[in-house]
Motif scaffolding. Structure first.
Motif, PDB file in Angstrom:
ATOM      1  N   ILE A   6       0.867  -1.174   0.000  1.00 20.03           N
ATOM      2  CA  ILE A   6       0.000   0.000   0.000  1.00 20.03           C
ATOM      3  C   ILE A   6       0.905   1.225   0.000  1.00 20.03           C
ATOM      4  O   ILE A   6       1.501   1.575   1.027  1.00 20.03           O
ATOM      5  N   LYS A   7       1.018   1.833  -1.149  1.00 13.94           N
ATOM      6  CA  LYS A   7       1.930   2.962  -1.353  1.00 13.94           C
ATOM      7  C   LYS A   7       1.607   4.110  -0.395  1.00 13.94           C
ATOM      8  O   LYS A   7       0.453   4.467  -0.201  1.00 13.94           O
ATOM      9  N   GLY A   8       2.639   4.662   0.197  1.00 12.04           N
ATOM     10  CA  GLY A   8       2.486   5.795   1.092  1.00 12.04           C
ATOM     11  C   GLY A   8       2.138   5.413   2.523  1.00 12.04           C
ATOM     12  O   GLY A   8       2.186   6.246   3.419  1.00 12.04           O
ATOM     13  N   LYS A   9       1.774   4.169   2.766  1.00 13.65           N
ATOM     14  CA  LYS A   9       1.398   3.736   4.114  1.00 13.65           C
ATOM     15  C   LYS A   9       2.439   2.812   4.740  1.00 13.65           C
ATOM     16  O   LYS A   9       2.392   2.546   5.929  1.00 13.65           O
ATOM     17  N   THR A  22      -4.755  -9.929   5.753  1.00 16.45           N
ATOM     18  CA  THR A  22      -3.772  -9.497   6.739  1.00 16.45           C
ATOM     19  C   THR A  22      -3.104  -8.212   6.273  1.00 16.45           C
ATOM     20  O   THR A  22      -2.756  -8.071   5.104  1.00 16.45           O
ATOM     21  N   PHE A  23      -2.926  -7.293   7.206  1.00 17.01           N
ATOM     22  CA  PHE A  23      -2.273  -6.012   6.955  1.00 17.01           C
ATOM     23  C   PHE A  23      -1.070  -5.948   7.892  1.00 17.01           C
ATOM     24  O   PHE A  23      -1.234  -6.037   9.109  1.00 17.01           O
ATOM     25  N   SER A  24       0.129  -5.792   7.337  1.00 15.92           N
ATOM     26  CA  SER A  24       1.350  -5.800   8.144  1.00 15.92           C
ATOM     27  C   SER A  24       2.128  -4.507   7.944  1.00 15.92           C
ATOM     28  O   SER A  24       2.380  -4.091   6.810  1.00 15.92           O
ATOM     29  N   ASP A  25       2.524  -3.918   9.067  1.00 16.64           N
ATOM     30  CA  ASP A  25       3.295  -2.686   9.061  1.00 16.64           C
ATOM     31  C   ASP A  25       4.766  -3.013   8.822  1.00 16.64           C
ATOM     32  O   ASP A  25       5.358  -3.804   9.561  1.00 16.64           O
ATOM     33  N   LEU A  26       5.352  -2.418   7.797  1.00 15.58           N
ATOM     34  CA  LEU A  26       6.753  -2.672   7.484  1.00 15.58           C
ATOM     35  C   LEU A  26       7.699  -1.999   8.473  1.00 15.58           C
ATOM     36  O   LEU A  26       8.865  -2.385   8.567  1.00 15.58           O
TER      37      LEU A  26
END
Length: 63
Positions: A6-9, A22-26
């Motif tokens: 997700i670009k910018g996030k 699933t959403f994972s914070d880099l």
């Protein structure tokens, strides 16, 4: 399983069989997972809501 950036996030979104999204914070490794009905890998009507909720949770926990 398929994954998208997700670009910018700085968040990776993955969805797989059996309804896992699933959403994972880099930056921190924080992961938010949603489980849906296994018969529909991703319910497109709910995807926008999941994205908003997961992003909000991740951004609050980054602080």
């Amino acid at each position: 399983m398929q994954s998208y950036y997700i670009k910018g996030k700085k968040i990776i979104y993955s969805h797989g069989s059996f309804g896992q999204s699933t959403f994972s914070d880099l930056e921190t490794g924080i992961t938010v997972t949603f489980l849906q009905d296994w018969s529909t890998n991703t319910d497109s009507d709910k995807l926008v809501v999941m994205l908003e909720r997961a992003t909000e949770v991740i951004e609050k926990l980054r602080k």
